[in-house]
Design a protein around this motif. Structure first.
Motif, PDB file in Angstrom:
ATOM      1  N   ALA A  16      -0.351  -5.915   2.742  1.00  0.00           N
ATOM      2  CA  ALA A  16      -1.534  -6.716   3.065  1.00  0.00           C
ATOM      3  C   ALA A  16      -1.487  -7.964   2.189  1.00  0.00           C
TER       4      ALA A  16
ATOM      5  N   VAL B   1     -10.682  -8.616   5.953  1.00  0.00           N
ATOM      6  CA  VAL B   1      -9.749  -8.107   6.965  1.00  0.00           C
ATOM      7  C   VAL B   1     -10.291  -8.392   8.361  1.00  0.00           C
TER       8      VAL B   1
ATOM      9  N   GLU C 113       0.822  -1.205   0.000  1.00  0.00           N
ATOM     10  CA  GLU C 113       0.000   0.000   0.000  1.00  0.00           C
ATOM     11  C   GLU C 113       0.861   1.262   0.000  1.00  0.00           C
TER      12      GLU C 113
ATOM     13  N   GLU D  89       2.900  -3.779   9.010  1.00  0.00           N
ATOM     14  CA  GLU D  89       3.814  -2.673   8.754  1.00  0.00           C
ATOM     15  C   GLU D  89       5.228  -3.173   9.025  1.00  0.00           C
TER      16      GLU D  89
ATOM     17  N   ARG E 134      -2.775  -7.596   7.661  1.00  0.00           N
ATOM     18  CA  ARG E 134      -2.078  -6.327   7.399  1.00  0.00           C
ATOM     19  C   ARG E 134      -0.832  -6.269   8.266  1.00  0.00           C
TER      20      ARG E 134
ATOM     21  N   TYR F 131      -9.543  -0.433   4.490  1.00  0.00           N
ATOM     22  CA  TYR F 131      -9.421  -1.842   4.863  1.00  0.00           C
ATOM     23  C   TYR F 131     -10.512  -2.278   5.842  1.00  0.00           C
TER      24      TYR F 131
ATOM     25  N   TRP G 152      -4.589   3.224   3.497  1.00  0.00           N
ATOM     26  CA  TRP G 152      -4.183   2.416   4.642  1.00  0.00           C
ATOM     27  C   TRP G 152      -5.037   2.731   5.872  1.00  0.00           C
TER      28      TRP G 152
ATOM     29  N   ARG H 224       4.007  -0.746   4.122  1.00  0.00           N
ATOM     30  CA  ARG H 224       2.687  -1.253   4.505  1.00  0.00           C
ATOM     31  C   ARG H 224       2.274  -2.342   3.524  1.00  0.00           C
TER      32      ARG H 224
END
Length: 613
Positions: free
Chosen positions: A579, A301, A286, A310, A308, A296, A292, A577
């Motif tokens: 996912a 999710v 992302e 980071e 997700r 989502y 972000w 980031r």
């Protein structure tokens, strides 16, 4: 942003270090490092950031935006297909956990004399092309020559290599026209190796292949994957080579685990993201802070089918910026460029567009010891700057470069007043709300050329700020093919540039800022810099004798680039980031320089979770 097309590998440069490198007699090195001693010794079995027992199998589907018209891995013209680098290999393989460090791949070892006037690579006898033919020194020599001919960026990058010759069984030596350029052995290790017998041969129709032209014929490679399916404008698929010659090498153990990698093409990033949400894509990187924060909130999710994450990235952050093309007359005056920076309100954008997720870029070598300190130059850096004192902006020695701050409305107004004054000093005046040249009476105009729709909402507020100064700004969104053509021919006023850096800068700086690159079609000197002082500072970086001198020279270069105000700096985040659908495993410790999704993750079926519809 989805995983984008493979590019020329990150250009590493700088100073080779370590006690072994100081010896007079050539030493056979299993690894090269521009920072210090390599982390892994010659007898290492695998990198720490992999699972050596990772299962092989499964499919991964990723998105790319635009299209492609070429499977040629070295040509700068055309649009290369995403992932084409999976087919080819280099002499050395970059570690994705250590800055500026590579280990033997096609080459088992590398050696060079104490003055770095040449480098010799010993090739692995077991290295093979996918057709079973051995990889030879002739392939390596051919690859250098054709790369320099086909790609002006590579021509400049390898310009100090004057000779390549076979010097023994499975041995090739490159000779340089300079001495003490300590990065040259490393960058030769990054050379993409092409099969000479394939590219000088004929295709299935009996026509001679042309390595200087685009092609959609799946090429012969030597890497962990081969091209399985080509559908221009729609997709490209790669299949894992089960008998890949290098699969058990320490540099490959636990890596390249997917049986199939597919890139699906989309014209629009929004549509691509919707496809990811629907389960038609497996991984998403992302790039939008807004997305972000807000995009989502959907079932996959919430119930855990999409994860997700980071991932902190420990590397020098690039200078991402609005880049002026100083070849255009409206940007030749530094005061004009300063005025544009004063008009950009990063603080408003970060709060209203980015949800406070970014910091502003303040250096061409952000988040590293290479960035110019927030103090006046001193010591070795000052000594280097004194060599070009009469050729650089005087502020280099009297002030620290800082981006304007717009914390309040009063700050914004004050910055716009400063911008008006600078424009007046540069020969412009506002008449009836229009900024015109006092000499010609023509209004100042500027076009922002972008390739991603995501930047429309970012540029529009900036255009409004410029309009308050009387500047007529426009925005043009083009497709990737047109964007690439216009970049290569320098046909733009302002673009969004991203100048990636390693922790050991060197030869690639010539392509970024060098006078020779300014007029070379296809170079990355997007700005068009032709400045003898900057050329001198680039050479000081390239020929630095040790790490301390490299740091001092890079800080000097950074300071001079900043005070020339060639760009309007944008933003950065130290985290990536990502996912992904919950059917992929990852090592306990991810590599520090990238999430490594294609390289070190693997497929597994999450039996406790529902499959996407």
């Amino acid at each position: 942003m989805p995983y984008l097309r493979s590019a020329i590998p990150l250009l590493l440069a700088g100073v080779l270090a370590g006690s072994a490198f100081a010896q007079d007699a050539p030493v056979q090195h299993h690894a090269l490092s521009l920072i210090g001693e390599p982390k892994y010794k010659a007898d290492f079995t695998h990198f720490n950031y992999v699972n050596p027992d990772a299962p092989k199998g499964g499919v991964v589907r990723l998105a790319d935006i635009g299209g492609y018209d070429s499977l040629n891995p070295i040509l700068y013209k055309g649009e290369a297909a995403a992932g084409v680098g999976l087919v080819y290999e280099t002499l050395m393989s970059d570690s994705i956990d250590e800055p500026s460090t590579s280990y033997g791949l096609i080459a088992e070892t590398a050696s060079y004399p104490a003055d770095y006037s040449s480098v010799t690579f010993k090739l692995r006898k077991e290295a093979r092309w996918h057709d079973g033919t051995p990889i030879t020194p002739d392939d390596v020599i051919y690859s250098l020559g054709i790369s320099k001919e086909a790609n002006p960026r590579l021509g400049l990058y390898y310009k100090n290599v004057t000779k390549a010759e076979v010097t023994g069984d499975y041995e090739v030596t490159f000779t340089f026209d300079v001495k003490n350029n300590r990065e040259l052995p490393m960058i030769l290790g990054q050379l993409t190796i092409l099969p000479k017998h394939y590219w000088t041969g004929k295709d299935a129709s009996g026509n001679a292949r042309d390595p200087l032209a685009t092609t959609l014929e799946p090429p012969l490679g030597s890497g962990p994957y081969r091209i399985e399916e080509v559908k221009p404008g729609r997709s490209i698929a790669f299949e894992r080579v089960t008998d890949y010659w290098g699969k058990d090498l320490p540099v490959n153990k636990g890596q390249w685990n997917y049986d199939e990698i597919r890139f699906e093409y989309y014209r629009d990033q929004t549509v691509a993201f919707e496809s990811f949400k629907a389960g038609n894509l497996d991984y998403w990187q992302e790039s939008s802070a807004k997305s972000w924060a807000t995009a989502y909130d959907f079932a996959a999710v919430k119930d855990g089918r999409i994860k997700r994450q980071e991932v902190e990235i420990k590397r020098t952050q690039p200078m991402q910026a609005f880049v002026f093309n100083v070849r255009r007359p409206q940007f030749t005056d530094r005061r004009v460029r300063q005025a544009f920076n004063l008009a950009y309100d990063f603080e408003w954008a970060n709060k209203n567009l980015f949800y406070g997720q970014y910091e502003r870029v303040g250096s061409y070598f952000q988040n590293s010891e290479l960035a110019a300190p927030a103090e006046l130059p001193q010591g070795a850096e000052l000594a280097i700057l004194n060599e070009v004192k009469d050729q650089v902006p005087p502020e280099v020695f009297t002030d620290v470069h800082r981006n304007p701050i717009n914390s309040t409305t009063d700050d914004n107004r004050a910055n716009l007043r400063k911008a008006v004054q600078l424009l007046k000093e540069a020969g412009y005046e506002i008449k009836n709300g229009v900024l015109v040249s006092t000499k010609t009476g023509q209004q100042m105009t500027v076009e922002f050329l972008i390739v991603s729709p995501l930047f429309e909402r970012i540029v529009q507020p900036y255009l409004q700020a410029l309009q308050r100064l009387g500047i007529k700004g426009t925005l043009r969104l083009v497709d990737t093919a047109q964007y690439t053509r216009r970049l290569n021919s320098f046909d733009y006023d302002i673009v969004v540039g991203n100048f990636a850096q390693s922790n050991s800068p060197g030869n690639e700086q010539r392509d970024y800022w060098g006078s020779e690159a300014a007029g070379r079609e296809g170079s990355t000197n997007l700005i068009g810099i032709k400045d003898p002082a900057i050329d001198k500072l680039v050479d000081r970086v390239i020929f630095a004798k040790d790490r301390d001198e490299l740091v001092a020279a890079t800080r000097a270069l950074d300071r001079v680039l900043l005070w020339n105000d060639f760009v309007v700096p944008q933003w950065f985040s130290p985290e990536v980031r990502i996912a992904y659908w919950n059917r992929y495993g990852q090592p306990e410790t991810l590599p520090g320089l990238t999430p490594g999704f294609l390289q070190v993750w693997w497929y597994h079926k999450a039996e406790t979770l529902r499959e996407p519809s």
